[in-house]
Design a protein around this motif. Structure first.
Motif, PDB file in Angstrom:
ATOM      1  N   PRO A 210       0.910  -1.283  -0.045  1.00  0.00           N
ATOM      2  CA  PRO A 210       0.162   0.016  -0.112  1.00  0.00           C
ATOM      3  C   PRO A 210       0.997   1.369  -0.163  1.00  0.00           C
ATOM      4  O   PRO A 210       2.160   1.267   0.629  1.00  0.00           O
ATOM      5  CB  PRO A 210      -0.902   0.052   1.377  1.00  0.00           C
ATOM      6  CG  PRO A 210       0.009  -1.039   2.257  1.00  0.00           C
ATOM      7  CD  PRO A 210       0.659  -2.061   1.244  1.00  0.00           C
ATOM      8  N   HIS A 211       0.281   2.229  -0.768  1.00  0.00           N
ATOM      9  CA  HIS A 211       1.084   3.710  -0.571  1.00  0.00           C
ATOM     10  C   HIS A 211       0.054   4.707   0.148  1.00  0.00           C
ATOM     11  O   HIS A 211      -1.165   4.454   0.063  1.00  0.00           O
ATOM     12  CB  HIS A 211       1.258   4.079  -2.106  1.00  0.00           C
ATOM     13  CG  HIS A 211       2.300   3.061  -2.816  1.00  0.00           C
ATOM     14  ND1 HIS A 211       3.686   3.185  -2.469  1.00  0.00           N
ATOM     15  CD2 HIS A 211       2.315   2.173  -3.422  1.00  0.00           C
ATOM     16  CE1 HIS A 211       4.342   2.320  -3.272  1.00  0.00           C
ATOM     17  NE2 HIS A 211       3.283   1.499  -3.985  1.00  0.00           N
ATOM     18  N   TYR A 212       0.815   5.707   0.694  1.00  0.00           N
ATOM     19  CA  TYR A 212       0.085   6.713   1.447  1.00  0.00           C
ATOM     20  C   TYR A 212       0.055   8.113   0.607  1.00  0.00           C
ATOM     21  O   TYR A 212       1.111   8.434   0.005  1.00  0.00           O
ATOM     22  CB  TYR A 212       0.704   6.692   2.791  1.00  0.00           C
ATOM     23  CG  TYR A 212       0.461   5.650   3.609  1.00  0.00           C
ATOM     24  CD1 TYR A 212      -0.508   5.196   4.358  1.00  0.00           C
ATOM     25  CD2 TYR A 212       1.628   4.380   3.592  1.00  0.00           C
ATOM     26  CE1 TYR A 212      -0.822   3.911   5.002  1.00  0.00           C
ATOM     27  CE2 TYR A 212       1.425   3.421   4.175  1.00  0.00           C
ATOM     28  CZ  TYR A 212       0.247   2.971   4.951  1.00  0.00           C
ATOM     29  OH  TYR A 212       0.059   1.834   5.622  1.00  0.00           O
ATOM     30  N   ASP A 213      -1.016   8.647   0.956  1.00  0.00           N
ATOM     31  CA  ASP A 213      -1.101  10.084   0.310  1.00  0.00           C
ATOM     32  C   ASP A 213      -0.023  10.851   1.184  1.00  0.00           C
ATOM     33  O   ASP A 213      -0.029  10.839   2.223  1.00  0.00           O
ATOM     34  CB  ASP A 213      -2.296  10.569   0.393  1.00  0.00           C
ATOM     35  CG  ASP A 213      -2.661  12.187  -0.069  1.00  0.00           C
ATOM     36  OD1 ASP A 213      -2.461  12.352  -1.098  1.00  0.00           O
ATOM     37  OD2 ASP A 213      -2.853  12.774   0.752  1.00  0.00           O
ATOM     38  N   TYR A 214       0.586  11.791   0.308  1.00  0.00           N
ATOM     39  CA  TYR A 214       1.686  12.725   0.869  1.00  0.00           C
ATOM     40  C   TYR A 214       1.256  13.668   1.980  1.00  0.00           C
ATOM     41  O   TYR A 214       1.695  13.903   2.996  1.00  0.00           O
ATOM     42  CB  TYR A 214       2.534  13.174  -0.028  1.00  0.00           C
ATOM     43  CG  TYR A 214       1.657  14.603  -0.851  1.00  0.00           C
ATOM     44  CD1 TYR A 214       2.078  15.780  -0.280  1.00  0.00           C
ATOM     45  CD2 TYR A 214       0.912  14.238  -1.661  1.00  0.00           C
ATOM     46  CE1 TYR A 214       1.434  16.743  -1.001  1.00  0.00           C
ATOM     47  CE2 TYR A 214       0.332  15.201  -2.328  1.00  0.00           C
ATOM     48  CZ  TYR A 214       0.321  16.527  -1.947  1.00  0.00           C
ATOM     49  OH  TYR A 214      -0.134  17.458  -2.478  1.00  0.00           O
ATOM     50  N   LEU A 215       0.161  14.181   1.696  1.00  0.00           N
ATOM     51  CA  LEU A 215      -0.449  15.222   2.716  1.00  0.00           C
ATOM     52  C   LEU A 215      -1.253  14.909   3.911  1.00  0.00           C
ATOM     53  O   LEU A 215      -1.064  15.188   5.012  1.00  0.00           O
ATOM     54  CB  LEU A 215      -1.402  16.146   1.725  1.00  0.00           C
ATOM     55  CG  LEU A 215      -1.992  17.264   2.373  1.00  0.00           C
ATOM     56  CD1 LEU A 215      -0.886  18.397   3.127  1.00  0.00           C
ATOM     57  CD2 LEU A 215      -3.143  18.011   1.569  1.00  0.00           C
TER      58      LEU A 215
ATOM     59  N   GLU B 235      -3.349   6.357  -0.657  1.00  0.00           N
ATOM     60  CA  GLU B 235      -3.675   6.934  -1.819  1.00  0.00           C
ATOM     61  C   GLU B 235      -4.705   6.493  -2.682  1.00  0.00           C
ATOM     62  O   GLU B 235      -4.935   5.001  -2.351  1.00  0.00           O
ATOM     63  CB  GLU B 235      -2.230   7.269  -2.551  1.00  0.00           C
ATOM     64  CG  GLU B 235      -1.985   5.813  -3.225  1.00  0.00           C
ATOM     65  CD  GLU B 235      -0.456   6.235  -3.960  1.00  0.00           C
ATOM     66  OE1 GLU B 235       0.040   7.175  -3.963  1.00  0.00           O
ATOM     67  OE2 GLU B 235      -0.078   5.160  -4.894  1.00  0.00           O
ATOM     68  N   ARG B 236      -5.207   7.084  -3.640  1.00  0.00           N
ATOM     69  CA  ARG B 236      -6.348   6.596  -4.565  1.00  0.00           C
ATOM     70  C   ARG B 236      -5.891   5.063  -5.162  1.00  0.00           C
ATOM     71  O   ARG B 236      -6.923   4.334  -5.233  1.00  0.00           O
ATOM     72  CB  ARG B 236      -6.658   7.515  -5.784  1.00  0.00           C
ATOM     73  CG  ARG B 236      -7.600   7.111  -6.566  1.00  0.00           C
ATOM     74  CD  ARG B 236      -8.005   8.101  -7.711  1.00  0.00           C
ATOM     75  NE  ARG B 236      -8.800   7.697  -8.764  1.00  0.00           N
ATOM     76  CZ  ARG B 236      -9.189   8.494  -9.763  1.00  0.00           C
ATOM     77  NH1 ARG B 236      -8.640   9.895  -9.802  1.00  0.00           N
ATOM     78  NH2 ARG B 236      -9.870   8.114 -10.784  1.00  0.00           N
ATOM     79  N   LEU B 237      -4.949   5.119  -5.649  1.00  0.00           N
ATOM     80  CA  LEU B 237      -4.381   3.667  -6.634  1.00  0.00           C
ATOM     81  C   LEU B 237      -4.521   2.659  -5.403  1.00  0.00           C
ATOM     82  O   LEU B 237      -5.163   1.604  -5.912  1.00  0.00           O
ATOM     83  CB  LEU B 237      -3.210   3.824  -7.290  1.00  0.00           C
ATOM     84  CG  LEU B 237      -2.553   2.792  -8.094  1.00  0.00           C
ATOM     85  CD1 LEU B 237      -3.745   2.543  -9.162  1.00  0.00           C
ATOM     86  CD2 LEU B 237      -1.525   2.794  -8.713  1.00  0.00           C
ATOM     87  N   THR B 238      -4.186   2.793  -4.321  1.00  0.00           N
ATOM     88  CA  THR B 238      -3.977   1.785  -3.542  1.00  0.00           C
ATOM     89  C   THR B 238      -5.687   1.138  -3.091  1.00  0.00           C
ATOM     90  O   THR B 238      -5.648   0.061  -2.901  1.00  0.00           O
ATOM     91  CB  THR B 238      -3.153   2.164  -2.195  1.00  0.00           C
ATOM     92  OG1 THR B 238      -1.952   2.293  -2.423  1.00  0.00           O
ATOM     93  CG2 THR B 238      -3.523   1.067  -0.935  1.00  0.00           C
ATOM     94  N   ILE B 239      -6.477   2.282  -2.890  1.00  0.00           N
ATOM     95  CA  ILE B 239      -7.817   2.035  -2.485  1.00  0.00           C
ATOM     96  C   ILE B 239      -8.227   1.236  -3.754  1.00  0.00           C
ATOM     97  O   ILE B 239      -9.232   0.150  -3.549  1.00  0.00           O
ATOM     98  CB  ILE B 239      -8.699   2.944  -2.278  1.00  0.00           C
ATOM     99  CG1 ILE B 239      -8.063   3.651  -0.716  1.00  0.00           C
ATOM    100  CG2 ILE B 239      -9.939   2.871  -2.238  1.00  0.00           C
ATOM    101  CD1 ILE B 239      -8.427   2.904   0.360  1.00  0.00           C
ATOM    102  N   GLU B 240      -8.282   1.699  -5.012  1.00  0.00           N
ATOM    103  CA  GLU B 240      -8.593   1.065  -6.090  1.00  0.00           C
ATOM    104  C   GLU B 240      -8.063  -0.334  -6.541  1.00  0.00           C
ATOM    105  O   GLU B 240      -9.013  -1.339  -6.564  1.00  0.00           O
ATOM    106  CB  GLU B 240      -8.190   1.829  -7.286  1.00  0.00           C
ATOM    107  CG  GLU B 240      -9.135   3.264  -7.365  1.00  0.00           C
ATOM    108  CD  GLU B 240      -8.768   4.149  -8.597  1.00  0.00           C
ATOM    109  OE1 GLU B 240      -7.662   3.774  -9.355  1.00  0.00           O
ATOM    110  OE2 GLU B 240      -9.624   5.025  -9.006  1.00  0.00           O
ATOM    111  N   ASN B 241      -6.887  -0.663  -6.199  1.00  0.00           N
ATOM    112  CA  ASN B 241      -6.499  -1.963  -6.158  1.00  0.00           C
ATOM    113  C   ASN B 241      -7.169  -2.779  -4.994  1.00  0.00           C
ATOM    114  O   ASN B 241      -7.125  -4.109  -5.350  1.00  0.00           O
ATOM    115  CB  ASN B 241      -4.954  -1.985  -6.006  1.00  0.00           C
ATOM    116  CG  ASN B 241      -4.417  -1.513  -7.369  1.00  0.00           C
ATOM    117  OD1 ASN B 241      -4.728  -1.537  -8.305  1.00  0.00           O
ATOM    118  ND2 ASN B 241      -3.194  -0.815  -7.240  1.00  0.00           N
TER     119      ASN B 241
END
Length: 351
Positions: free
Chosen positions: A11-16, A21-27
């Motif tokens: 998983p990747h996290y939104d920087y702010l 982040e969006r792509l992680t949720i979509e996956n």
């Protein structure tokens, strides 16, 4: 919140915001669908963010997004996961939760904890959310359709007045048409044009105002719309679902105290704010009629004040949208023009 499906892709996290982040949720959603695991998916918008961002500056805007992201995450705890879709929009996924009553309670708890969250860099700023939710496979069996049904529910929440959550139900929401930015602009222009057309095409101004208020009440879901003039109400149009069926005039001294001398309007999303500004008398007048939110616009042509276009919300606190208020202002100004050129007063329209 950890989940075995995240082991499939890091998983990747939104920087702010430090939510996903969006792509992680979509996956994550696509893996749930691939394994045929039931879940609910929601889109969330911060209400009126653009106006707040423009007024307070981008640093405060970033602070708002960070604060609201953490407030949503803290409210959900282990019930679901949160991601940032982009800008002021968020996504949540509630794995193994699709039963309507359970979903309703989760959304209700989320709103009760998040609504009114204070922003550190803007003390006293009152922020709310609008949420639209869809369920796999009840409402859709693929990501694209699931997103569209959640977006339709979100759109319904916005047109309802925001500061609410809507769970998608096909029998209520399937026919909602989502507009492109271009179409939305054209639709807004058409609505303003319709105000002029309604008032000018009716056989009398009185009938034109009646038709106009009926249209505005239905389109904007305003519980009560009328003209107040010289201590009386004229052309009252009460929305069919309004909890209050009888309204009366309020003190015009209180109206004048609140009126903005530049744009000739005033509004309150929450009438409890009235007490802080002008004492309790105006608030008590509103509460006696079960009014939670108010909008007033002068019906004025040059130096002649004919009365006030008045809109009341009785069901819940309403977040007045600029698009809605612009329509009401156009209505007030057009009525004033008609009164001037026909050399009439509000009272004379009764005859």
């Amino acid at each position: 919140m950890t989940d075995e499906i995240f082991a499939l892709k890091e998983p990747h996290y939104d920087y702010l915001t430090q939510v996903y982040e969006r792509l992680t949720i979509e996956n994550y959603i696509k893996e749930l669908i691939a394994q045929d695991i039931p879940f609910s998916f929601a889109l969330i918008d911060i209400d009126n963010f653009k106006n707040v961002n423009d007024g307070y500056g981008h640093n405060t805007g970033d602070d708002i997004i960070k604060t609201m992201a953490q407030a949503i995450k803290n409210a959900l705890k282990d019930t679901g996961i949160v991601g940032r879709f982009g800008g002021d929009e968020f996504m949540i996924v509630l794995k193994n939760k699709t039963e309507y009553d359970e979903i309703w309670q989760i959304c209700h708890n989320l709103f009760s904890k998040v609504t009114g969250t204070e922003i550190p860099s803007a003390p006293g700023l009152y922020l709310t959310l609008t949420l639209g939710l869809s369920r796999y496979k009840i409402d859709a069996d693929n990501y694209e359709d699931l997103f569209e049904t959640a977006d339709k529910a979100l759109y319904r929440g916005k047109t309802k007045g925001r500061n609410c959550f809507i769970i998608y139900l096909a029998e209520k929401h399937k026919d909602i048409k989502l507009l492109s930015t271009k179409d939305a602009g054209q639709n807004s222009m058409q609505r303003h044009t319709d105000i002029f057309r309604t008032l000018n095409s009716s056989d009398t101004l009185s009938n034109g105002i009646k038709s106009l208020f009926k249209n505005l009440s239905s389109m904007l879901m305003i519980d009560h719309i009328c003209i107040q003039s010289e201590g009386k109400l004229y052309f009252s149009q009460i929305y069919s679902l309004s909890k209050t069926k009888e309204f009366k005039a309020v003190s015009e001294d209180n109206i004048k105290k609140n009126m903005n001398s530049l744009n000739r309007i005033f509004y309150y999303n929450d009438i409890s704010q009235l007490r802080k500004i002008h004492g309790k008398s105006f608030e008590e007048e509103c509460r006696s009629q079960n009014i939670h939110s108010i909008f007033y616009a002068e019906i004025r042509y040059r130096e002649t004040l004919y009365g006030y276009l008045r809109a009341d919300s009785t069901t819940t606190m309403r977040i007045w949208q600029y698009t809605d208020m612009n329509l009401l202002i156009t209505a007030a100004n057009t009525i004033a023009l008609k009164l001037h050129y026909e050399n009439k007063t509000i009272k004379s329209l009764e005859n």
